[in-house]
Design an enzyme around this catalytic site. Structure first.
Site, PDB file in Angstrom:
ATOM      1  N   ARG A  98       0.960  -1.239  -0.127  1.00 28.44           N
ATOM      2  CA  ARG A  98      -0.125  -0.100   0.036  1.00 28.44           C
ATOM      3  C   ARG A  98       0.949   1.132  -0.125  1.00 28.44           C
ATOM      4  NH1 ARG A  98      -2.372   0.319   6.232  1.00 28.44           N
ATOM      5  NH2 ARG A  98      -0.531   0.865   7.042  1.00 28.44           N
TER       6      ARG A  98
ATOM      7  N   GLU B 151      -3.192   8.214   6.984  1.00 29.49           N
ATOM      8  CA  GLU B 151      -1.837   8.524   7.376  1.00 29.49           C
ATOM      9  C   GLU B 151      -0.899   9.114   6.345  1.00 29.49           C
ATOM     10  OE1 GLU B 151      -0.908   4.773   9.267  1.00 29.49           O
ATOM     11  OE2 GLU B 151      -2.130   5.362  11.262  1.00 29.49           O
TER      12      GLU B 151
ATOM     13  N   GLU C  15      -8.262   5.891  15.153  1.00 28.09           N
ATOM     14  CA  GLU C  15      -7.770   4.713  15.214  1.00 28.09           C
ATOM     15  C   GLU C  15      -6.991   4.367  16.520  1.00 28.09           C
ATOM     16  OE1 GLU C  15      -5.304   3.102  12.024  1.00 28.09           O
ATOM     17  OE2 GLU C  15      -6.532   3.903  10.341  1.00 28.09           O
TER      18      GLU C  15
ATOM     19  N   GLU D 204      -2.542  -7.680   6.987  1.00 28.79           N
ATOM     20  CA  GLU D 204      -2.714  -7.357   8.341  1.00 28.79           C
ATOM     21  C   GLU D 204      -4.029  -8.429   8.687  1.00 28.79           C
ATOM     22  OE1 GLU D 204      -3.430  -3.011   8.568  1.00 28.79           O
ATOM     23  OE2 GLU D 204      -1.309  -2.690   8.757  1.00 28.79           O
TER      24      GLU D 204
HETATM   25  C1  GLA Z   1      -2.571   2.170  10.724  1.00 28.98           C
HETATM   26  C2  GLA Z   1      -3.468   2.206   9.374  1.00 28.98           C
HETATM   27  C3  GLA Z   1      -4.442   1.007   9.435  1.00 28.98           C
HETATM   28  C4  GLA Z   1      -3.540  -0.184   9.884  1.00 28.98           C
HETATM   29  C5  GLA Z   1      -3.175   0.016  11.266  1.00 28.98           C
HETATM   30  C6  GLA Z   1      -2.460  -0.941  11.724  1.00 28.98           C
HETATM   31  O1  GLA Z   1      -3.119   3.156  11.842  1.00 28.98           O
HETATM   32  O2  GLA Z   1      -4.167   3.371   9.218  1.00 28.98           O
HETATM   33  O3  GLA Z   1      -4.601   0.858   7.903  1.00 28.98           O
HETATM   34  O4  GLA Z   1      -2.626  -0.475   8.851  1.00 28.98           O
HETATM   35  O5  GLA Z   1      -2.279   1.095  10.979  1.00 28.98           O
HETATM   36  O6  GLA Z   1      -1.894  -0.794  13.044  1.00 28.98           O
END
Ligand code: GLA
Length: 706
Positions: free
Chosen positions: A103, A142, A310, A358
């Site tokens: 990604r 992010e 998150e 993940e």
């Molecule tokens: C980040 C990403 C998520 C996922 C988490 C896993 O915060 O935004 O897509 O990958 O990490 O820890």
């Protein structure tokens, strides 16, 4: 209060969707973040959209009482994009081009990527304008991927030309009106090592080099890249706003151990600050780490409530290890974020994926299904969050602030400077943790921010201080502010040029010192400190040290690590000296009166106990105290203030023993009343609607469901 998490129905079939609806109701989920990595299913081929599944998802969630944070999927371009635009794939510092299969594989400066990203953002906004489920836009995910390709180089040159002036009519950074390239040469100190540029085409990103790169160039590239990603965010935001001007737009800031964005400037462009927060430690230090993340989010958002987009339910994947959150921690951590100003509790993710990179990342619904410890805790948390609706919108006051400055971080982590082994984050975290242990709530502030709002400011890891920043700090102290500056402060200016005449450059008068020489300490080496010349000046009364200041003072029995400095007092008093080694007898900690204020200087990294005493002393002298005095160790207390004088006291007992705290009110979680004393079970939490503030101070039990 928003409760929920990332929801990826495109990974599942309709049967699971029906189960999701029922489980979300059971857990009290009221918010879902949808579409974060959905580009390849939303736009299977360039320009051909498939919105069917998303239409169904939004309608379904809405009918189930779940609001949607709708994401643009631009963190993960589809494979067709790579083949159509190979030039938009990112290139590493050493020239390796990366390919899809993971990604975040794109160059944020590549025109084809930027156009495709803005296009899909606009298409989504057009499609879902007016959809009642859409409560917020979540652009990208992010931001943080850095690139060193030719597109990045071209954009960097444009950014530099704007910064340093465009040719002979530009004013340049120094305002002299000299040619922009000359201003750049001066700012980057290119007389050193034959780096002088004679045309803009020669200017490149700081790609892999034979030996140490130019520190000014590296710093400018960090600044540029933050701005470049932000420009991409703004393009998407504006494409969205054209269709849904009433829906707030944000992006989730990643609070990582590296720093690729200046979140002060980003915060000005989002409608509300949202963060993703994964603890750096699952043990006791994790509590301070949580506060550290939350305090930054609140500060970036100007003190207003922010969004926890998150967190993790049970495990945290670090680069080198997996951290485990113990049972009960999910609730306490979540209330911790709410205590410090979040109006949401959200997770990555709702349902654990059954495939993909993940798949073993924890979720609200784990692989084992709902009949699990984790899902039961999720349901308990949902119930708790639903009882806290009245707190939403309230704020967290603070008398103390700490510098947060991307420039200093970036500059400090340059290879080739003597502080290169010193991590910005570690220093700031250490001082913040000392305040956390003291029960003092701390905001973060940019060096050019509103310092005068605070009684005490920590200029921690302030290695880079611009001329304007130095003036602002001087004005603040002169006007009555208190400041604590840590070692290495003010060594360089905004161009990353060394300050001449002794550090901390233009702040020498404020601190009443002149740092003549620095002496980094080898890893593991400590230097003992001794109180020196403080007898009878009253500091002992502030509870600095059991034995009184004369018998050891601030530093009695303490030591420094990492760094030491040969500093000369030019007006400052000495609070502690180096007790041994080449600097024996020389000042280590000083304090100076300047104007109506006080300036403390700490020339080494103090051990935890000494730092705690210093922080407590500086806070006491500045008149900044804990939220509730005398809280037992391991008990965290934060107050949120609402309108009409209402307030809520959040009490988090991180310890293994029951704790009693002086407080009065009604615990919104349990419905119990406290009159003068509140007992909180080991590992437990309470959120008191405090007596004496606003309505319903009669102990009538929990608030209604939100
Ligand atoms: C980040 C990403 C998520 C996922 C988490 C896993 O915060 O935004 O897509 O990958 O990490 O820890």
């Amino acid at each position: 209060m928003w409760f929920g998490g990332d929801y990826n129905p495109e990974q599942w079939g309709e049967k699971v969707w029906a189960a999701d609806d029922a489980l979300m109701r059971q857990a009290g989920v009221n918010t879902a973040t949808v579409g974060v990595f959905s580009w390849s299913v939303l736009e299977p081929d360039e320009g051909r959209y498939d919105f069917g599944w998303l239409d169904a998802t939004l309608d379904r969630l809405w009918h189930n009482g779940v609001r949607v944070v709708l994401a643009t999927p631009t963190a993960s371009p589809p494979p067709w994009f790579t083949l159509a635009h190979p030039d938009a794939m990112p290139v590493t510092r050493d020239g390796t081009r990366l390919w899809h299969g993971s990604r975040d594989t794109y160059c944020a400066a590549a025109p084809a990527y930027r156009a495709a990203a803005a296009r899909i953002a606009g298409a989504l906004a057009e499609r879902y304008a007016g959809h009642p489920a859409v409560a917020m836009w979540h652009v990208h995910n992010e931001y943080g991927t850095v690139c060193w390709c030719d597109h990045a180089a071209a954009a960097f040159r444009g950014w530099l030309q704007r910064r340093y002036g465009e040719g002979r009519y530009g004013k340049g950074l120094d305002g002299t009106g000299r040619d922009g390239l000359a201003a750049l040469n001066e700012a980057w100190g290119t007389a050193f090592w034959s780096q002088r540029y004679s045309s803009w085409e020669q200017v490149l990103p700081p790609r892999a080099t034979q030996w140490l790169p130019n520190p000014s160039q590296v710093l400018d590239y960090s600044r540029f890249w933050s701005d470049e990603m932000l420009a991409g965010f703004c393009e998407q935001r504006d494409a969205i706003r054209r269709h849904t001007p009433e829906v707030p737009v944000t992006t989730n800031f990643i609070l990582a151990h590296y720093q690729v964005a200046d979140f002060w400037s980003w915060s000005r462009e989002v409608d509300v600050v949202a963060i993703d927060h994964y603890l750096g430690s699952a043990g006791p230090d994790g509590h301070a780490d949580l506060a550290f993340g939350a305090d930054r989010a609140r500060s970036w958002n100007g003190g207003r409530p922010w969004v926890l987009m998150e967190q993790s339910t049970s495990l945290i994947y670090r680069r080198d290890r997996i951290l485990i959150k113990e049972p009960g921690r999910m609730l306490r951590d979540s209330v911790g974020y709410l205590a410090r100003g979040s109006d949401s509790v959200m997770f990555f993710q709702w349902r654990a994926s059954h495939s993909g990179a993940e798949m073993f990342h924890p979720a609200m619904v784990p692989h084992a299904g709902p009949d699990t410890r984790i899902f039961r805790e999720v349901c308990e948390l949902g119930d708790a969050v639903s009882r806290l609706g009245e707190v939403a919108g309230s704020t967290v006051p603070a008398d103390v602030a700490m510098f947060w400055d991307a420039d200093s971080w970036w500059a400090l982590e340059n290879r080739g400077i003597p502080l290169a082994e010193v991590r910005y984050l570690d220093l700031v975290r250490a001082d913040h943790a000392a305040l956390w242990r003291a029960g003092v709530v701390c905001d973060f502030v940019h060096p050019l921010g509103e310092l005068s709002r605070y009684r005490l400011v920590f200029a921690t890891a302030a290695y880079l201080i611009s001329d304007e920043g130095a003036q602002a700090l001087l004005d603040y102290v002169e006007g009555g502010g208190h400041v604590v500056m840590s070692f290495g402060g003010g060594m360089v200016d905004a161009r990353h040029h060394a300050r001449l005449g002794g550090y901390p450059g233009p702040l020498r008068d404020v601190f009443g010192i002149r740092v003549e020489e620095f002496r980094p300490l080898p890893p593991g080496e400590t230097v003992p400190l001794a109180g020196d010349g403080l007898a009878g000046d009253g500091l002992a009364d502030d509870g600095l040290a059991g034995g009184g200041v004369a018998g050891g003072g601030v530093a009695g029995g303490g030591h420094g690590t990492v760094w030491s400095e040969l500093l000369r007092c030019e007006g400052a008093e000495v609070l502690a000296s180096y007790a041994e080694g080449p600097l024996a007898g020389h000042p280590a900690i000083t304090r100076n009166s300047f104007g109506a204020g006080t300036a403390w200087y700490v020339s080494t990294q103090l051990d935890e106990d000494t730092r705690d005493r210093l922080v407590a002393a500086a806070a006491a002298e500045a008149g900044a105290g804990p939220v509730v005095a005398g809280a037992p160790p391991g008990v965290e207390i934060v107050r949120r203030h609402g309108d009409a004088g209402r307030s809520w006291l959040f009490v988090l007992n991180h310890s293994g023993a029951a704790a009693v705290v002086e407080a009065s009110g009604v615990d919104l979680l349990s419905g119990r009343s406290a009159d003068g004393q509140l007992e909180v079970a080991p590992g437990g939490v309470a959120v008191l609607r405090e007596h004496g503030f606003g309505a319903a101070a009669d102990g009538t039990g929990p608030a209604g469901r939100d």
